[in-house]
Design an enzyme around this catalytic site. Structure first.
Site, PDB file in Angstrom:
ATOM      1  N   ALA A  11       0.874  -1.193   0.000  1.00  0.00           N
ATOM      2  CA  ALA A  11       0.000   0.000   0.000  1.00  0.00           C
ATOM      3  C   ALA A  11       0.906   1.237   0.000  1.00  0.00           C
ATOM      4  CB  ALA A  11      -0.954  -0.001   1.180  1.00  0.00           C
TER       5      ALA A  11
ATOM      6  N   HIS B 210       3.099   4.588  -0.590  1.00  0.00           N
ATOM      7  CA  HIS B 210       2.862   6.007  -0.848  1.00  0.00           C
ATOM      8  C   HIS B 210       4.229   6.692  -0.966  1.00  0.00           C
ATOM      9  CE1 HIS B 210       3.822   6.367   3.383  1.00  0.00           C
ATOM     10  NE2 HIS B 210       2.820   5.567   3.692  1.00  0.00           N
TER      11      HIS B 210
ATOM     12  N   HIS C 199       7.048   5.794   1.469  1.00  0.00           N
ATOM     13  CA  HIS C 199       7.836   4.582   1.183  1.00  0.00           C
ATOM     14  C   HIS C 199       8.858   4.858   0.079  1.00  0.00           C
ATOM     15  CE1 HIS C 199       4.002   2.618   2.683  1.00  0.00           C
ATOM     16  NE2 HIS C 199       4.911   2.043   3.440  1.00  0.00           N
TER      17      HIS C 199
ATOM     18  N   LYS D 227       8.264   7.780  11.024  1.00  0.00           N
ATOM     19  CA  LYS D 227       6.869   7.923  11.481  1.00  0.00           C
ATOM     20  C   LYS D 227       6.544   6.872  12.550  1.00  0.00           C
ATOM     21  CE  LYS D 227       3.020   6.657   9.443  1.00  0.00           C
ATOM     22  NZ  LYS D 227       2.188   6.027  10.453  1.00  0.00           N
ATOM     23  N   ASP D 228       7.062   5.650  12.348  1.00  0.00           N
ATOM     24  CA  ASP D 228       6.898   4.600  13.360  1.00  0.00           C
ATOM     25  C   ASP D 228       8.125   4.666  14.267  1.00  0.00           C
ATOM     26  OD1 ASP D 228       4.499   2.887  12.236  1.00  0.00           O
ATOM     27  OD2 ASP D 228       5.758   3.431  10.545  1.00  0.00           O
TER      28      ASP D 228
ATOM     29  N   ARG E 117      -2.633   3.808   6.227  1.00  0.00           N
ATOM     30  CA  ARG E 117      -3.936   3.790   6.927  1.00  0.00           C
ATOM     31  C   ARG E 117      -4.735   5.078   6.706  1.00  0.00           C
ATOM     32  NH1 ARG E 117      -0.968   0.331  10.878  1.00  0.00           N
ATOM     33  NH2 ARG E 117      -2.073  -1.653  10.931  1.00  0.00           N
TER      34      ARG E 117
END
Ligand code: PAF
Length: 282
Positions: free
Chosen positions: A33, A35, A38, A150-151, A188
């Site tokens: 998924a 974006h 990534h 971000k994580d 998400r």
């Protein structure tokens, strides 16, 4: 066409060929998924290495029983096209059976940095992440591995496990990419309705406002309470946490006395959004 490798053996053959030719290999683990965030990891990999491999694997062991494993967006064809455009050299997309053959019985648990924050709200999540990342790094054996900031808690868990398990890879954290209104890019975000999408930037706004107050010398607790109130007032359903943590070891801080991160997780409709920003003493 960028090759899609489905087995550990084919990944190893490919990486071994590159290594024999004296090429440096970077690895970008993803759950697909994809974006722009990534693709920025791929770009950072290309800047440092001769070959970049991107894995696409929606890892079942990092989802809790009531989480979105089944619903998680799976868009392999579009992902591969984006990776080809970004200049990746191979995609590694194993099946669940290839990653976790029958009888698999080992879990990697990283104590300390896995506790609190998302570790409290997603029990077992970081064990799943630590286990699959350990496996991916052993399977690909890259020189460099890139992860999004971000994580941030995930990044610190991975840094710790790489150190503790003596995995010979350099871990790079890549800054979060944001939409024009500040919302952190995330797979998400696809869960957000148009109305929720308009509300979502309140998360980053609350982080920026809290950072300014902390840098002006305010105590953390009232600043964080105000931040939570602002996120709820903007329309989020609930806030799992908003905390000030030391950047290095993620220990809670009562005031900004060393390099830190403001870290948040909050629920908006069916999305659970996370974000964080660096905040350093003036
Ligand atoms: O950040 C992610 O997409 C995942 O947690 C990771 C690192 C690919 C492990 O499944």
């Amino acid at each position: 066409m960028v090759p899609i490798l489905r087995s550990v053996a084919s990944l190893r053959v490919q990486v071994a060929q590159w290594r024999k030719a004296g090429l440096r290999v970077a690895f970008v683990p993803t759950m697909g998924a994809l974006h722009e965030g990534h693709l920025s990891l791929v770009k950072a990999g290309l800047a440092e290495a001769d070959r970049v491999v991107v894995s696409i694997f929606v890892n079942p062991t990092q989802f809790g029983p009531n989480e979105d494993f089944a619903a998680y967006p799976r868009t392999e064809e579009a992902d591969v096209a984006k990776l080809e455009g970004a200049g990746a050299h191979a995609v590694y997309a194993p099946s669940v059976e290839e990653m976790y053959p029958a009888g698999a019985a080992t879990t990697v648990h990283v104590a300390g940095v896995s506790d609190g924050l998302c570790g409290t709200f997603r029990p077992g999540h970081f064990d799943g992440v630590a286990t699959v990342v350990s496996k991916l790094l052993n399977q690909a054996q890259p020189e460099i591995a890139l992860f999004g900031e971000k994580d941030f808690q995930q990044l610190q868990v991975i840094r710790r496990l790489v150190k503790d398990l003596d995995i010979p890879v350099a871990v790079r954290g890549v800054p979060t990419l944001r939409e024009a209104d500040g919302l952190a890019m995330s797979s998400r975000n696809a869960y957000l309705s148009p109305e929720e999408r308009a509300t979502a930037p309140a998360l980053h706004r609350a982080l920026s406002e809290a950072a300014a107050k902390l840098q002006a010398g305010a105590e953390a607790d009232p600043v964080l309470q105000d931040g939570i109130a602002a996120i709820l007032a903007a329309g989020f359903g609930s806030v799992d946490y908003l905390e000030l943590r030391a950047a290095e070891d993620l220990l809670p801080l009562a005031r900004l006395d060393r390099p830190a991160r403001l870290i948040v997780a909050a629920r908006l409709g069916r999305a659970r959004l996370i974000d964080n920003i660096p905040v350093n003493p003036a």
